[in-house]
Design a protein around this motif. Structure first.
Motif, short mmCIF file in Angstrom:
data_model
loop_
_atom_site.label_atom_id
_atom_site.label_comp_id
_atom_site.label_asym_id
_atom_site.label_seq_id
_atom_site.Cartn_x
_atom_site.Cartn_y
_atom_site.Cartn_z
N PRO A 51 46.61 34.78 30.37
CA PRO A 51 46.48 33.88 31.52
C PRO A 51 45.38 34.35 32.47
CG PRO A 51 48.34 35.35 31.85
CD PRO A 51 47.79 35.66 30.48
N VAL A 52 44.70 33.41 33.08
CA VAL A 52 43.64 33.72 34.04
C VAL A 52 44.28 34.26 35.31
CG1 VAL A 52 41.85 32.68 35.49
CG2 VAL A 52 42.11 31.96 33.10
N SER A 53 43.79 35.38 35.80
CA SER A 53 44.32 35.96 37.03
C SER A 53 43.58 35.37 38.24
CB SER A 53 44.18 37.48 37.04
OG SER A 53 44.57 37.99 38.30
N ILE A 54 44.20 34.40 38.86
CA ILE A 54 43.59 33.77 40.05
C ILE A 54 43.51 34.79 41.18
CG2 ILE A 54 43.99 32.03 41.83
CD1 ILE A 54 42.84 30.88 39.30
N THR A 55 44.48 35.67 41.28
CA THR A 55 44.47 36.69 42.34
C THR A 55 43.23 37.57 42.20
OG1 THR A 55 46.88 36.70 42.37
CG2 THR A 55 45.77 38.60 43.35
N GLU A 56 42.93 38.00 40.98
CA GLU A 56 41.75 38.85 40.78
C GLU A 56 40.46 38.07 40.99
OE1 GLU A 56 41.83 41.38 37.30
OE2 GLU A 56 44.01 41.53 37.42
N ILE A 57 40.43 36.82 40.57
CA ILE A 57 39.23 36.01 40.76
C ILE A 57 38.94 35.81 42.24
CG2 ILE A 57 38.31 33.65 40.53
CD1 ILE A 57 39.43 33.62 37.69
N THR A 58 39.95 35.46 43.01
CA THR A 58 39.71 35.25 44.44
C THR A 58 39.32 36.56 45.13
OG1 THR A 58 42.10 35.39 44.88
CG2 THR A 58 41.13 33.18 44.69
N ALA A 59 39.89 37.68 44.68
CA ALA A 59 39.51 38.97 45.25
C ALA A 59 38.05 39.29 44.93
CB ALA A 59 40.43 40.08 44.72
N LEU A 60 37.63 39.07 43.70
CA LEU A 60 36.25 39.32 43.31
C LEU A 60 35.27 38.43 44.07
CD1 LEU A 60 36.53 39.80 39.45
CD2 LEU A 60 35.75 41.50 41.10
N LEU A 61 35.70 37.19 44.34
CA LEU A 61 34.84 36.25 45.07
C LEU A 61 34.95 36.40 46.58
CD1 LEU A 61 35.35 33.05 42.88
CD2 LEU A 61 33.44 34.67 42.83
N ASP A 62 35.74 37.37 47.01
CA ASP A 62 35.94 37.64 48.44
C ASP A 62 36.49 36.42 49.17
OD1 ASP A 62 35.97 39.42 50.54
OD2 ASP A 62 33.94 38.92 51.21
N ILE A 63 37.44 35.75 48.51
CA ILE A 63 38.12 34.60 49.10
C ILE A 63 39.52 35.05 49.48
CG2 ILE A 63 39.04 32.28 48.68
CD1 ILE A 63 36.71 31.93 46.65
N ARG A 64 39.84 34.94 50.75
CA ARG A 64 41.15 35.37 51.23
C ARG A 64 42.14 34.22 51.08
NH1 ARG A 64 43.28 35.67 56.57
NH2 ARG A 64 41.27 34.94 57.32
N VAL A 65 43.26 34.52 50.42
CA VAL A 65 44.29 33.51 50.20
C VAL A 65 45.54 33.91 50.97
CG1 VAL A 65 45.73 32.35 48.48
CG2 VAL A 65 43.39 33.02 47.89
N THR A 66 46.04 32.98 51.77
CA THR A 66 47.28 33.19 52.50
C THR A 66 48.34 32.26 51.92
OG1 THR A 66 46.10 33.76 54.53
CG2 THR A 66 48.41 33.07 54.76
#
Length: 200
Positions: A51-66
């Motif tokens: 499965p694609v890790s959305i958490t890791e992708i957003t972290a790598l792209l420096d996108i903060r998710v709340t």
């Protein structure tokens, strides 16, 4: 799944954005473009399987998710640029659905400032409808890339729960994606999902 060290997150977003022509997109063209963008993002980040890790992708792209546990709507606010970076807020739902919503919002970030140009209204769809349709297609393409799904299908995983587990995606998204890829018809999926053993 291997994620690469990308250095500059903005360069990755720019690379994915440049796949979109800066003109009005035809209704079928917008979906093809969303799928190309999803695949390019996976390739740039070195993601090779589900499965694609959305958490890791957003972290790598420096996108903060709340994750807003009190929100009553799925997406309380649109993604915003804050303190030099992207921030998005989503409601707390099942982990699979939250992943799909975050992936959906990634497309809105990619389309920032161009959405009204890219998606002019048609007889049946408003600009907002078309933007959401493209984002939904991007989300399913990111979490369930065509070649990965086709490989899983050939290997015999034909139940909705099996695909949902394998790709970490909501069952509704799995149904839609399988139909979109021509792997099954809606009636066949209902029968397979209800009667076949779980494979995968």
């Amino acid at each position: 799944m291997a994620l690469v060290d990308i250095g500059d997150p903005s360069s990755v977003l720019w690379e994915v954005r440049r796949l979109v022509p800066h003109r009005r997109l035809e209704p079928a063209e917008d979906l093809r473009t969303a799928e190309l963008q999803a695949r390019r993002l996976l390739d740039l980040l070195g993601v090779t399987g589900p499965p694609v890790s959305i958490t890791e992708i957003t972290a790598l792209l420096d996108i903060r998710v709340t994750i807003d546990h009190a929100a009553r709507v799925l997406i309380p606010t649109d993604p915003g640029w804050e303190a030099g970076g992207w921030h998005l807020t989503v409601a707390h739902v099942s982990s699979r659905r939250t992943r799909a919503v975050v992936a959906h919002q990634l497309k809105h970030i990619l389309d920032d400032q161009y959405g009204s140009i890219l998606y002019p209204p048609t007889e049946l769809l408003t600009t907002a409808d078309r933007r959401d349709r493209a984002a939904a297609h991007f989300s399913s393409s990111l979490l369930m890339p065509r070649d990965w799904v086709e490989t899983a299908w050939r290997r015999g995983s034909h139940t909705i729960p099996a695909f949902a587990k394998r790709f970490g995606s909501p069952e509704a998204m799995v149904r839609t994606r399988l139909v979109a890829l021509g792997l099954s018809w809606p009636d066949e999926l209902r029968e397979v999902s209800a009667s076949a053993p779980l494979v995968g």
